[in-house]
Structure formats: structure tokens, C-alpha cells
Design a protein around this motif. Structure first.
Motif, PDB file in Angstrom:
ATOM      1  N   GLU A 166      -6.498   2.601  -8.618  1.00 56.12           N
ATOM      2  CA  GLU A 166      -5.941   2.432  -7.277  1.00 56.12           C
ATOM      3  C   GLU A 166      -5.299   3.724  -6.808  1.00 56.12           C
ATOM      4  O   GLU A 166      -4.555   4.380  -7.551  1.00 56.12           O
ATOM      5  N   VAL A 167      -5.607   4.119  -5.584  1.00 56.71           N
ATOM      6  CA  VAL A 167      -4.945   5.238  -4.922  1.00 56.71           C
ATOM      7  C   VAL A 167      -4.315   4.709  -3.641  1.00 56.71           C
ATOM      8  O   VAL A 167      -4.994   4.084  -2.815  1.00 56.71           O
ATOM      9  N   VAL A 168      -3.036   4.949  -3.486  1.00 55.80           N
ATOM     10  CA  VAL A 168      -2.310   4.483  -2.309  1.00 55.80           C
ATOM     11  C   VAL A 168      -1.897   5.690  -1.483  1.00 55.80           C
ATOM     12  O   VAL A 168      -1.293   6.638  -2.008  1.00 55.80           O
ATOM     13  N   VAL A 169      -2.241   5.678  -0.228  1.00 58.94           N
ATOM     14  CA  VAL A 169      -1.795   6.711   0.703  1.00 58.94           C
ATOM     15  C   VAL A 169      -0.520   6.202   1.364  1.00 58.94           C
ATOM     16  O   VAL A 169      -0.537   5.186   2.070  1.00 58.94           O
ATOM     17  N   LEU A 170       0.567   6.894   1.096  1.00 55.66           N
ATOM     18  CA  LEU A 170       1.863   6.500   1.648  1.00 55.66           C
ATOM     19  C   LEU A 170       2.066   7.192   2.991  1.00 55.66           C
ATOM     20  O   LEU A 170       2.061   8.419   3.077  1.00 55.66           O
ATOM     21  N   ARG A 172       0.550   0.941   9.357  1.00 52.17           N
ATOM     22  CA  ARG A 172       0.190  -0.279  10.090  1.00 52.17           C
ATOM     23  C   ARG A 172      -0.371   0.012  11.480  1.00 52.17           C
ATOM     24  O   ARG A 172      -0.735  -0.924  12.202  1.00 52.17           O
ATOM     25  N   ARG A 173      -0.441   1.279  11.847  1.00 52.34           N
ATOM     26  CA  ARG A 173      -1.011   1.623  13.150  1.00 52.34           C
ATOM     27  C   ARG A 173      -2.522   1.403  13.142  1.00 52.34           C
ATOM     28  O   ARG A 173      -3.209   1.775  12.195  1.00 52.34           O
ATOM     29  N   GLY A 192       6.373  13.457   4.577  1.00 54.44           N
ATOM     30  CA  GLY A 192       5.839  12.390   3.740  1.00 54.44           C
ATOM     31  C   GLY A 192       6.581  12.266   2.434  1.00 54.44           C
ATOM     32  O   GLY A 192       6.520  11.228   1.766  1.00 54.44           O
ATOM     33  N   ALA A 193       7.289  13.353   2.044  1.00 56.04           N
ATOM     34  CA  ALA A 193       7.983  13.359   0.753  1.00 56.04           C
ATOM     35  C   ALA A 193       9.496  13.434   0.917  1.00 56.04           C
ATOM     36  O   ALA A 193      10.206  13.818  -0.017  1.00 56.04           O
ATOM     37  N   ARG A 234       0.014   2.275   2.646  1.00 48.99           N
ATOM     38  CA  ARG A 234       1.282   1.553   2.544  1.00 48.99           C
ATOM     39  C   ARG A 234       2.404   2.392   3.143  1.00 48.99           C
ATOM     40  O   ARG A 234       2.323   3.627   3.178  1.00 48.99           O
ATOM     41  N   THR A 235       3.444   1.694   3.540  1.00 48.87           N
ATOM     42  CA  THR A 235       4.613   2.383   4.090  1.00 48.87           C
ATOM     43  C   THR A 235       5.698   2.586   3.035  1.00 48.87           C
ATOM     44  O   THR A 235       6.796   3.041   3.359  1.00 48.87           O
ATOM     45  N   ALA A 236       5.429   2.293   1.788  1.00 47.90           N
ATOM     46  CA  ALA A 236       6.454   2.335   0.742  1.00 47.90           C
ATOM     47  C   ALA A 236       7.041   3.736   0.577  1.00 47.90           C
ATOM     48  O   ALA A 236       6.411   4.750   0.889  1.00 47.90           O
TER      49      ALA A 236
END
Length: 511
Positions: free
Chosen positions: A146-150, A155-156, A32-33, A7-9
Motif C-alpha cells: 500500500e502507498v498512501v499519498v497524504l 477529498r477534492r 506536506g510535511a 488520505r488527509t492524515a
């Protein structure tokens, strides 16, 4: 079952129960942070100083956010001075063990390339690995749902396409770890052969319609005797559980290369009549790690649809003391007709590999790779974290490049010309299995194996050091089995697919 998503969140606005960010040695948060750093503002440097977080590799700190960001928990992990894929992988592994009982986790580590995305996923899943099959009370699972990689690159296409292969590869490493961690009384050669056959059936069942399936053949002791596999039969003679040779074939119609993989599968090594000291025997269930790596790399190649034909051979035996145990002084005849004088029953791996290599050569592959927990000499030379790679220069270089790409440390070792004289030192047989000279034993073993490669391009991986972590968990490595070798073999297959002119999914997973 944990699901992974991209996600891009903003990490400062996500409502995951925990957010993981990286810290650099300069006291700043890693790429990223940025949004988390902005949310804390000037308070960040004071917070890091209070916690004693300096950005060093292995550092982990958990901070209740008190509403500063949307998530209630901030997890700070040190990345060290060079936040490359290896550093990110280790940090993600450390984070996985730090975050317990969270339903959802957001990973805001450097992840703007396919390589870094794979490292985040690999590190988190492998760092959270635990072998609990034999726990009567395994406790409440601590893995999040759930694990989300930000990542801004979520979207690439190249980043999106990295997620699936990374999970396939981690599945393979986890399966190899499970096999190696299984008590040897429950994973005898026949039981291991059954487990491999079951894994093949499960893999084939999960493949898309029309995909190339993996074929499996299990050769039992009677068939081995018919074929003249004297190495496997001699090593397994002292055990109540007879030996097996398991052969896998993955042969896609569009294959651009043919690779043979050969793995040592000694399900337990007592040393035979040269019985090991008790301390050296404690972890000898690990002696089948090469076979585990070969099988899982082959199955993962099928799941990824790599356009490379793979012929894999897992040589399974248990080296025990019994009334029929092979003796020092015995002469055995291997599958290809070579006679070998046995002088050390604790140098059994090269004997089972001799038969398997003989079978592999008959398949006429382009290249042969064998992998084995073969010698303590290699551990003495390179330590417990690094494998030795020997063989033809071009093949060795490609294997080393594959290992470097996936974060598995390896080092080139020579096979000096004088080793040829040593392995031919028997006065009564074609080859001497062992000559009693203390020095260079790992190189002697490689020279011995080379005799069974039929002159084909070949490399030998001695993984006696890195296959089993005898200490506590660190980074993406859990205590016990590491799954070392699965990643290198799989990356090697991918490189052959690419070199052959065919596109292949990017693949890397450490162990």
C-alpha cells in the motif's frame, strides 16, 4: 500488486512503515510535511546538517525516527529549488528505490493539486520499476502493498479524479518499458505482433460494458507483398523472422478528432550490410520503442475513454545480415508507389515508416504523428535526454506543449528548404534514402518522411536519445528502457479531446 490511496492524515501520526518527505535547499521541509517538521522542532536543522542533506535534487537519506513520529522510518528526499511537478516526480522516484521491504509507505510530498498528485504516483511507481523477467532468482519483491499519498486536498473531486488516470498511464509506460527491455531474440516481428494482439485483447477485456473496443489487424509478409509495402519487405529480407505491420483502430462514436500514430518497430538493428560497430549494436533492441509507444498510448486512450479516434500503425521488422539482405544501390517501391534508392542499409527506419505513413494517410486523419528512434544525428544535436520534434509548426507546438506538461523533454528542430533538394538527389529513383553528407542527418530523415504524409498536418518525434537509459537509475527513470513518448502521445490525444470541446480525464506520465 501495490494499491494507491489518497488520505488527509498527518504524516507525523500515520503508522505506515515509512514516511517520505521533501527537503528544500533552505533547509526546511517541503509543503506536506509541516507536521513532521513540528514533531522534530529545533532538532530538525541539526539532523539535516548531520546527514548532509541540503535539499538538492537527487538527495536521499533514511532516518530511524525513534518514536519522534509514529512511523519507524523517515525518508528525506531533495526537491531542489523549484518543487514543481517534475521535481516531485523525480523525488518520488528516488524514494521508491530507497524504501525496501516496507509493507506500507506514506508519501508526504507536495500534492495539493491534480498535477502534483499525478507526479507523486507516477514518480513512485516508475522509480521502483525493475525488469526481472529473465532473473532466475529475482529476489523478494520490494514494492509495498500500500502507498498512501497524504494531501490536504484528498477529498477534492479534481484531485480524486487524477488518481485513476495516473495509474492507467503508468501501466502503459511500464508495458512499453517491458517490451523494449525484452531480448530481441524473444521479440522478433512476429512475436511482437502477437504480443500487441494479446495486449489489445487484454485491454478490451478490461473495458466497461459498452465502451469502445480497440480493433487490431496484423499484416504478414504475404499481405505486405500484395499491398506493395517495399520498405518493410526490403528491411526484413535479411532476417529469418519476417516483417509485420500491425494496425490498431480505436473509434469512439463521440470522437471529436482523428489522430494517426505511426511507430518504428525495428526489433533489432544490426545495420544490415552496413553493419554497426559492436558498441553501437549492444542496445539495438531499443529500436522498436516508437512502435511500443504508439501501441500503449492507443490502448491507454481506450482505457481512459478519450473521445478521439486513433488509427495506429506499428511497422515491425528486424534489420539483419542474410543472403537476401537489401543492398546499397537497390531501388524499392513503397506502399504509395514512391521509388527509393537505398544507399545505407543502416538507415532502415525511414523505409518501414514510409509504408506505414502511406497506410496512415489513407485513413484520412486530421493529423499524423510519427515517433521513432530514428537517427544518431539527433542524439549528437540534443543529447541523450531530449527528443527532437519536426514538422508543421502548429502540430510541433502542440506536441512540445504536451511533452512539457508530462515532463518529457523535447526541442523543436527545423526542416530547411535545402533538404528537399537533398532527398530528391537520386539520379535513378524518386527519392534518395541517404546522401552520405554527414551533417544534418536527422533533418534529412524528417524531410524524407514528410514525402509520405500526403500533405496532412504532421509532426515527427525523433526519440533516439531519451528512449534508453544507459546509465544507472535516477529519479523516475530506471536503467534501460524509459518508455519515452507514451506520455507525450497520450497527452497530445487528451489535448485534442479537450480542444474538440469534450471533457477528458487529465493525463500525464513521464517515462
Amino acid at each position: 500488486m501495490t494499491t494507491f490511496a489518497l488520505r488527509t492524515a498527518s504524516p507525523a501520526k500515520t503508522r505506515a512503515e515509512a514516511v517520505v518527505v521533501g527537503v528544500l535547499p533552505d533547509g526546511k521541509l517541503a509543503p506536506g510535511a509541516e507536521d513532521v517538521a513540528s514533531a522534530y522542532g529545533r532538532k530538525l536543522s541539526g539532523l539535516l546538517a548531520t546527514l548532509g542533506v541540503k535539499g538538492g535534487a537527487g538527495e536521499v537519506a533514511k532516518v530511524p525516527t525513534g518514536g519522534t513520529i509514529a512511523s519507524p522510518l523517515l525518508v528525506l528526499v531533495g526537491l531542489g529549488p523549484d518543487p514543481d511537478a517534475a521535481a516531485v516526480r523525480r523525488a518520488a522516484g528516488n524514494a521508491a528505490r530507497a524504501v525496501t521491504n516496507a509493507a506500507s509507505v506514506a508519501l508526504a510530498l507536495p500534492a495539493d493539486t491534480p498535477e502534483l498528485v499525478r507526479a507523486v504516483v507516477e514518480g513512485y511507481r516508475l522509480g521502483g520499476y525493475a525488469f526481472t523477467s529473465y532473473k532466475s532468482k529475482p529476489g523478494t519483491p520490494t514494492t509495498p502493498a500500500e502507498v498512501v499519498v497524504l494531501t490536504p486536498a484528498a477529498r477534492r473531486a479534481d484531485v480524486v479524479s487524477a488518481l485513476g488516470p495516473a495509474q492507467v498511464l503508468v501501466d502503459a509506460v511500464v508495458a512499453a518499458r517491458d517490451w523494449v527491455n525484452t531480448p530481441p531474440g524473444d521479440l522478433t516481428p512476429p512475436a511482437f505482433a502477437d504480443a500487441i494482439a494479446a495486449a489489445v485483447r487484454s485491454t478490451n477485456k478490461g473495458l466497461d460494458k459498452g465502451a469502445t473496443q480497440v480493433k487490431v489487424t496484423v499484416l504478414d509478409e504475404d499481405r505486405l507483398a500484395e499491398l506493395g509495402c517495399g520498405g518493410l519487405l526490403a528491411v526484413g529480407a535479411g532476417s529469418a523472422a519476417p516483417p509485420r505491420l500491425v494496425e490498431l483502430s480505436y473509434a469512439p462514436k463521440d470522437a471529436v478528432a482523428h489522430v494517426a500514430l505511426v511507430g518504428k518497430g525495428i526489433t533489432f538493428d544490426s545495420g544490415g550490410l552496413w553493419i554497426k560497430p559492436a558498441a553501437s549494436m549492444a542496445t539495438m533492441k531499443e529500436d522498436m520503442a516508437g512502435a511500443a509507444a504508439v501501441v500503449q498510448a492507443t490502448l491507454a486512450a481506450a482505457r481512459l475513454g478519450l473521445p478521439v479516434r486513433v488509427s495506429a500503425y506499428a511497422a515491425l521488422a528486424e534489420n539483419m545480415v542474410g543472403e537476401a539482405s537489401m543492398r546499397p544501390g537497390d531501388v524499392l517501391t513503397t506502399y504509395d508507389g514512391t521509388t527509393v534508392e537505398v544507399t545505407n542499409t543502416d538507415a532502415e527506419g525511414r523505409l518501414v515508416l514510409a509504408d506505414a505513413l502511406g497506410r496512415a494517410v489513407e485513413a484520412e486523419p486530421d493529423v499524423v504523428l510519427d515517433i521513432a528512434t530514428l537517427t544518431g544525428h539527433m542524439v549528437m544535436a540534443l543529447g541523450e535526454k531530449m527528443a527532437g520534434v519536426m514538422g508543421d509548426d502548429d502540430v510541433v507546438a502542440t506536441v512540445l506543449a504536451a511533452g512539457a506538461a508530462v515532463g518529457e523533454d523535447a526541442w523543436p528542430m527545423p526542416i530547411p528548404e535545402f533538404m528537399d533538394e537533398r532527398i530528391h538527389g537520386s539520379t535513378i529513383a524518386d527519392l534518395a534514402q541517404y546522401d552520405g553528407i554527414r551533417w544534418g542527418g536527422g533533418l534529412f530523415a524528417a524531410a524524407f518522411l514528410r514525402e509520405f504524409t500526403g500533405g496532412l498536418p504532421w509532426a515527427h518525434l525523433d526519440i533516439a536519445g531519451p528512449t534508453f537509459n544507459k546509465g544507472g537509475p535516477a529519479g523516475h527513470l530506471a536503467a534501460g528502457a524509459t518508455g519515452y513518448g507514451v506520455a507525450t502521445l497520450l497527452e497530445y490525444l487528451r489535448s485534442r479531446a479537450t480542444a474538440g470541446g469534450a471533457a477528458a480525464p487529465a493525463a500525464s506520465v513521464p517515462a
